[in-house]
Design a protein around this motif. Structure first.
Motif, short mmCIF file in Angstrom:
data_model
loop_
_atom_site.label_atom_id
_atom_site.label_comp_id
_atom_site.label_asym_id
_atom_site.label_seq_id
_atom_site.Cartn_x
_atom_site.Cartn_y
_atom_site.Cartn_z
N CYS A 107 0.39 -1.01 -0.43
CA CYS A 107 0.01 0.28 -0.06
C CYS A 107 0.65 0.98 -0.20
O CYS A 107 0.76 2.23 -0.34
CB CYS A 107 -0.95 0.44 0.78
N GLU A 108 1.70 1.54 0.56
CA GLU A 108 2.71 2.17 0.63
C GLU A 108 4.13 2.50 -0.13
O GLU A 108 4.49 3.66 -0.42
CB GLU A 108 3.71 2.22 2.25
N THR A 109 3.85 1.64 -1.20
CA THR A 109 4.38 1.64 -2.33
C THR A 109 4.36 2.62 -3.09
O THR A 109 3.36 3.13 -2.79
CB THR A 109 4.99 0.72 -3.43
N GLU A 110 5.30 3.89 -3.51
CA GLU A 110 4.89 5.03 -4.80
C GLU A 110 4.82 4.44 -5.60
O GLU A 110 4.64 3.53 -6.58
CB GLU A 110 6.35 5.28 -5.04
N ASN A 111 3.11 4.78 -6.10
CA ASN A 111 2.57 4.76 -7.63
C ASN A 111 1.23 3.93 -7.39
O ASN A 111 0.63 4.46 -8.28
CB ASN A 111 3.75 5.28 -8.32
N VAL A 112 1.87 3.22 -6.43
CA VAL A 112 0.85 1.69 -6.26
C VAL A 112 -0.75 2.68 -6.84
O VAL A 112 -0.76 4.01 -6.21
CB VAL A 112 0.49 1.53 -4.97
N CYS A 159 -14.66 -9.74 3.22
CA CYS A 159 -14.86 -8.95 1.99
C CYS A 159 -13.93 -8.21 2.26
O CYS A 159 -14.00 -7.20 3.12
CB CYS A 159 -16.16 -8.65 1.47
N LEU A 160 -12.26 -7.75 1.50
CA LEU A 160 -11.84 -7.00 1.83
C LEU A 160 -10.81 -5.79 0.37
O LEU A 160 -10.42 -5.05 1.40
CB LEU A 160 -10.29 -7.91 1.64
N GLY A 161 -11.82 -5.97 -0.23
CA GLY A 161 -11.70 -5.49 -1.25
C GLY A 161 -12.12 -3.60 -0.99
O GLY A 161 -10.84 -2.56 -1.56
N ALA A 162 -12.81 -3.48 -0.19
CA ALA A 162 -13.20 -1.69 0.01
C ALA A 162 -11.56 -1.23 1.20
O ALA A 162 -11.68 0.31 0.77
CB ALA A 162 -14.40 -1.68 1.11
N LEU A 163 -10.63 -1.97 1.23
CA LEU A 163 -9.40 -1.47 2.12
C LEU A 163 -8.42 -1.39 0.63
O LEU A 163 -7.82 -0.04 1.45
CB LEU A 163 -8.80 -2.71 2.20
N ALA A 164 -9.05 -1.24 -0.25
CA ALA A 164 -7.95 -0.50 -1.35
C ALA A 164 -8.60 0.84 -1.47
O ALA A 164 -6.87 1.16 -1.58
CB ALA A 164 -8.54 -1.25 -2.30
N SER A 165 -8.76 1.08 -1.08
CA SER A 165 -9.65 2.68 -1.21
C SER A 165 -9.39 3.70 0.06
O SER A 165 -9.35 4.77 -0.13
CB SER A 165 -10.63 2.98 -1.07
N ASP A 166 -8.93 2.77 1.05
CA ASP A 166 -8.44 3.64 2.08
C ASP A 166 -7.01 4.35 2.66
O ASP A 166 -6.27 3.35 1.42
CB ASP A 166 -7.87 2.77 3.24
N ASN A 185 -5.24 5.28 4.23
CA ASN A 185 -5.11 5.78 5.15
C ASN A 185 -4.10 4.35 5.64
O ASN A 185 -4.76 2.97 5.66
CB ASN A 185 -5.14 5.65 6.63
N CYS A 186 -2.78 3.45 4.96
CA CYS A 186 -2.40 2.47 4.85
C CYS A 186 -2.22 1.34 5.99
O CYS A 186 -2.92 0.38 6.49
CB CYS A 186 -0.61 2.36 3.87
N THR A 187 -1.64 2.39 7.71
CA THR A 187 -1.72 1.96 8.38
C THR A 187 -2.84 1.36 8.95
O THR A 187 -3.48 -0.10 10.07
CB THR A 187 -0.85 3.37 10.05
N ARG A 188 -3.82 2.07 9.01
CA ARG A 188 -5.21 1.68 9.54
C ARG A 188 -5.73 0.62 8.65
O ARG A 188 -6.58 -0.28 9.77
CB ARG A 188 -6.21 2.91 9.44
N ALA A 189 -5.53 0.52 7.50
CA ALA A 189 -6.35 -0.70 6.21
C ALA A 189 -5.68 -1.60 6.72
O ALA A 189 -5.72 -3.00 6.53
CB ALA A 189 -5.92 0.07 4.40
N ALA A 190 -3.97 -1.91 7.19
CA ALA A 190 -3.68 -2.48 7.40
C ALA A 190 -4.53 -3.14 8.64
O ALA A 190 -3.93 -4.69 8.72
CB ALA A 190 -2.36 -2.74 7.37
N GLU A 191 -4.24 -2.79 9.77
CA GLU A 191 -4.79 -3.12 11.07
C GLU A 191 -5.96 -3.61 11.31
O GLU A 191 -6.08 -4.69 11.29
CB GLU A 191 -4.77 -1.90 11.76
N LEU A 192 -6.64 -3.48 10.60
CA LEU A 192 -8.59 -3.50 9.66
C LEU A 192 -7.85 -5.07 9.14
O LEU A 192 -8.66 -6.04 9.95
CB LEU A 192 -9.28 -2.70 9.22
N LEU A 193 -7.23 -5.19 8.15
CA LEU A 193 -6.71 -6.85 7.23
C LEU A 193 -6.92 -7.33 8.62
O LEU A 193 -6.45 -8.36 8.84
CB LEU A 193 -5.84 -6.04 6.44
#
Length: 494
Positions: A97-102, A131-138, A140-148
């Motif tokens: 998620c934190e990779t540049e230009n992803v 269902c994990l797809g919605a996390l792609a739109s977050d 905030n990568c840290t928050r998305a990873a914690e929720l995942l």
């Protein structure tokens, strides 16, 4: 040792000439007469086949199953310290998620792959928290990873790697075992083992019908049904094709996953996890192998390449039945020997027979203990299978030799003669010969080999073969005759 290694085709003759201690009376301590302490470093049979198995292994070094990219990743990764799998995947997603230009689309594809790997379904099939797809739109990568991480259930890294290691070991052993059988052209040995098993089974079925405790407890039909199911497994083509196809599909899935992702060590580990996700490891069994062992996976019986080689090349029927015949009888017996208090496969087992078996092994332990031993409850199955196994093997021996049991097989130094019936029992000792003192592992259901073999005094054929007098230590260690199946078995009633 070099001379011993080239004698694998004449194991019994070599053992008689070079292994037995003629200064020890077989009626005093048969196992240490046939297999003296410190006579060998390991197990006699394994030592004899060591060079042969090394050559067989070398021949398959370039085989496809020994050169898989996914297994190479596993070998590099399983020694490393990874967090639990759900933490590992969550951190991996955060890094992606934190990779540049992803892009959101790229994150979504990776989450879909995680979803398929973890929950075994695609976005259109997902349910609620899976269902994990919605996390792609977050953003905030840290928050998305914690929720995942919170959505993924806990699974230890060690659990995954240990399961996968067993899988690779089983598939490799199947392929190596079949390759060794075919490379050595041991189909005759396989056929010989199969014939021994089938002949023993017919004999055992007759014994069951004559057994008083079986009749008295109305268990003939059910015990007969269990015995009839047992068979020697020899479907090489099915096992080879299944295991090789499984490995190739695994490799294909792994490489496809890597093509869609960056080739980093962490993503290789993830793709290894993704590729193995749909494998039901419980369906994988080890049917063929080259190491010293035989197994009862009721109703299938499995034997090592070593025993097939012996079944083809051993010098005489007496030696064959005392060695491979005993192993076959032992494995067959596993389907019918039970703890009378907790029967598993058959509905009833004689408590009198169980007590007789355990009493004999305890008495043998009391008389021939070297380091440690004992007749524990977890050994009932193994101890009973030894006794019934030797009864079956010796019965086949008598069918073949009849009046020739006492005929000379070979003459040793000092004009000592080995007869056919003695050869039968020597072969039994040689196949189990270990030069170190017998030691009981409390977690091991097997008694030490010196106890297992000296318990052979149970069989009257041994006492007759060596003319043991009533005061000899072996005869003194005899408890009661344990007839498990047959007309002389106990009457035991409920």
């Amino acid at each position: 040792m070099k001379e011993r290694l080239i004698q694998y085709r004449k194991l019994t003759t070599f053992g008689l000439k070079r292994l037995i201690d003629e200064n020890v009376n077989p009626c005093d301590n048969f196992y240490r007469h046939a297999c003296p302490l410190r006579s060998i470093k390991g197990r006699y049979i394994e030592d004899a086949y060591e060079r042969k198995l090394f050559k067989l292994k070398a021949k398959t070094a370039e085989a496809v199953w020994n050169n898989l990219a996914i297994q190479e990743t596993f070998e590099r990764a399983h020694y490393k310290e990874f967090p639990s799998l759900h933490v590992f995947i969550a951190k991996l997603f955060q890094k992606q998620c934190e990779t540049e230009n992803v892009t959101t689309e790229e994150k979504g594809k990776f989450l879909e792959l995680i979803q398929e790997t973890w929950f075994n379904h695609k976005n259109s099939e997902c349910v609620y928290s899976e269902c994990l797809g919605a996390l792609a739109s977050d953003r905030n990568c840290t928050r998305a990873a914690e929720l995942l991480e919170s959505k993924l259930y806990y699974r230890p890294w060690e659990e995954f790697t240990s399961t996968l290691r067993v899988f690779f070991i089983q598939t490799e052993n199947n392929l190596e075992g079949i390759n060794a059988i075919l490379d050595d052209d041991l189909r005759e040995g396989v056929s010989n083992v199969k014939n021994i098993v089938e002949t023993m089974k017919k004999k055992l079925l007759t014994w069951i019908q004559q057994t008083p405790w079986v009749i008295n407890n109305e268990a003939i039909e059910s015990i007969m049904a269990e015995a009839e199911q047992v068979h020697h497994y020899d479907n090489f083509a099915k096992t080879f094709r299944y295991n090789l196809n499984l490995l190739l599909k695994l490799e294909q899935s792994y490489l496809k996953c890597l093509r869609d992702l960056d080739d980093t060590e962490e993503l290789r580990v993830f793709c290894m996890l993704a590729a193995t996700n749909n494998i039901d490891f419980k369906t994988i069994s080890m049917d063929f192998f080259t190491f010293y062992n035989a197994m009862n996976g009721h109703p299938n019986l499995y034997f090592s390449h070593l025993f097939y080689d012996m079944a083809k090349n051993v010098e005489s029927p007496a030696a064959l039945l005392g060695s491979v015949g005993f192993i076959a009888g032992h494995e067959l017996s596993h389907s019918l020997i039970e703890n009378a208090n907790h029967p598993d496969l058959i509905p009833y087992f004689s408590n009198d027979s169980m007590q007789c078996i355990q009493n004999q092994y305890q008495t043998t332990c009391d008389n021939f203990k070297e380091t440690s031993c004992g007749a524990n409850d977890n050994q009932i199955d193994e101890n009973g299978s030894d006794i019934l196994g030797i009864q079956l093997a010796y019965s086949l021996f008598e069918d073949i030799y009849s009046e020739k049991k006492k005929d000379e097989y070979i003459r040793l130094r000092y004009n000592n003669t080995i007869t056919n019936d003695q050869l039968f029992f020597y072969s039994l000792a040689f196949i189990s010969c270990k030069g170190e003192p017998g030691t009981q592992n409390e977690m091991d259901p097997h008694s030490p080999w010196n106890i297992r073999i000296n318990a052979v005094v149970q069989h009257p054929g041994f006492r007759d073969a060596f003319n043991c007098d009533a005061n000899s230590p072996m005869v003194q260690s005899f408890n009661d005759q344990c007839v498990i199946f047959g007309e002389n078995a106990p009457q035991t009633r409920k």
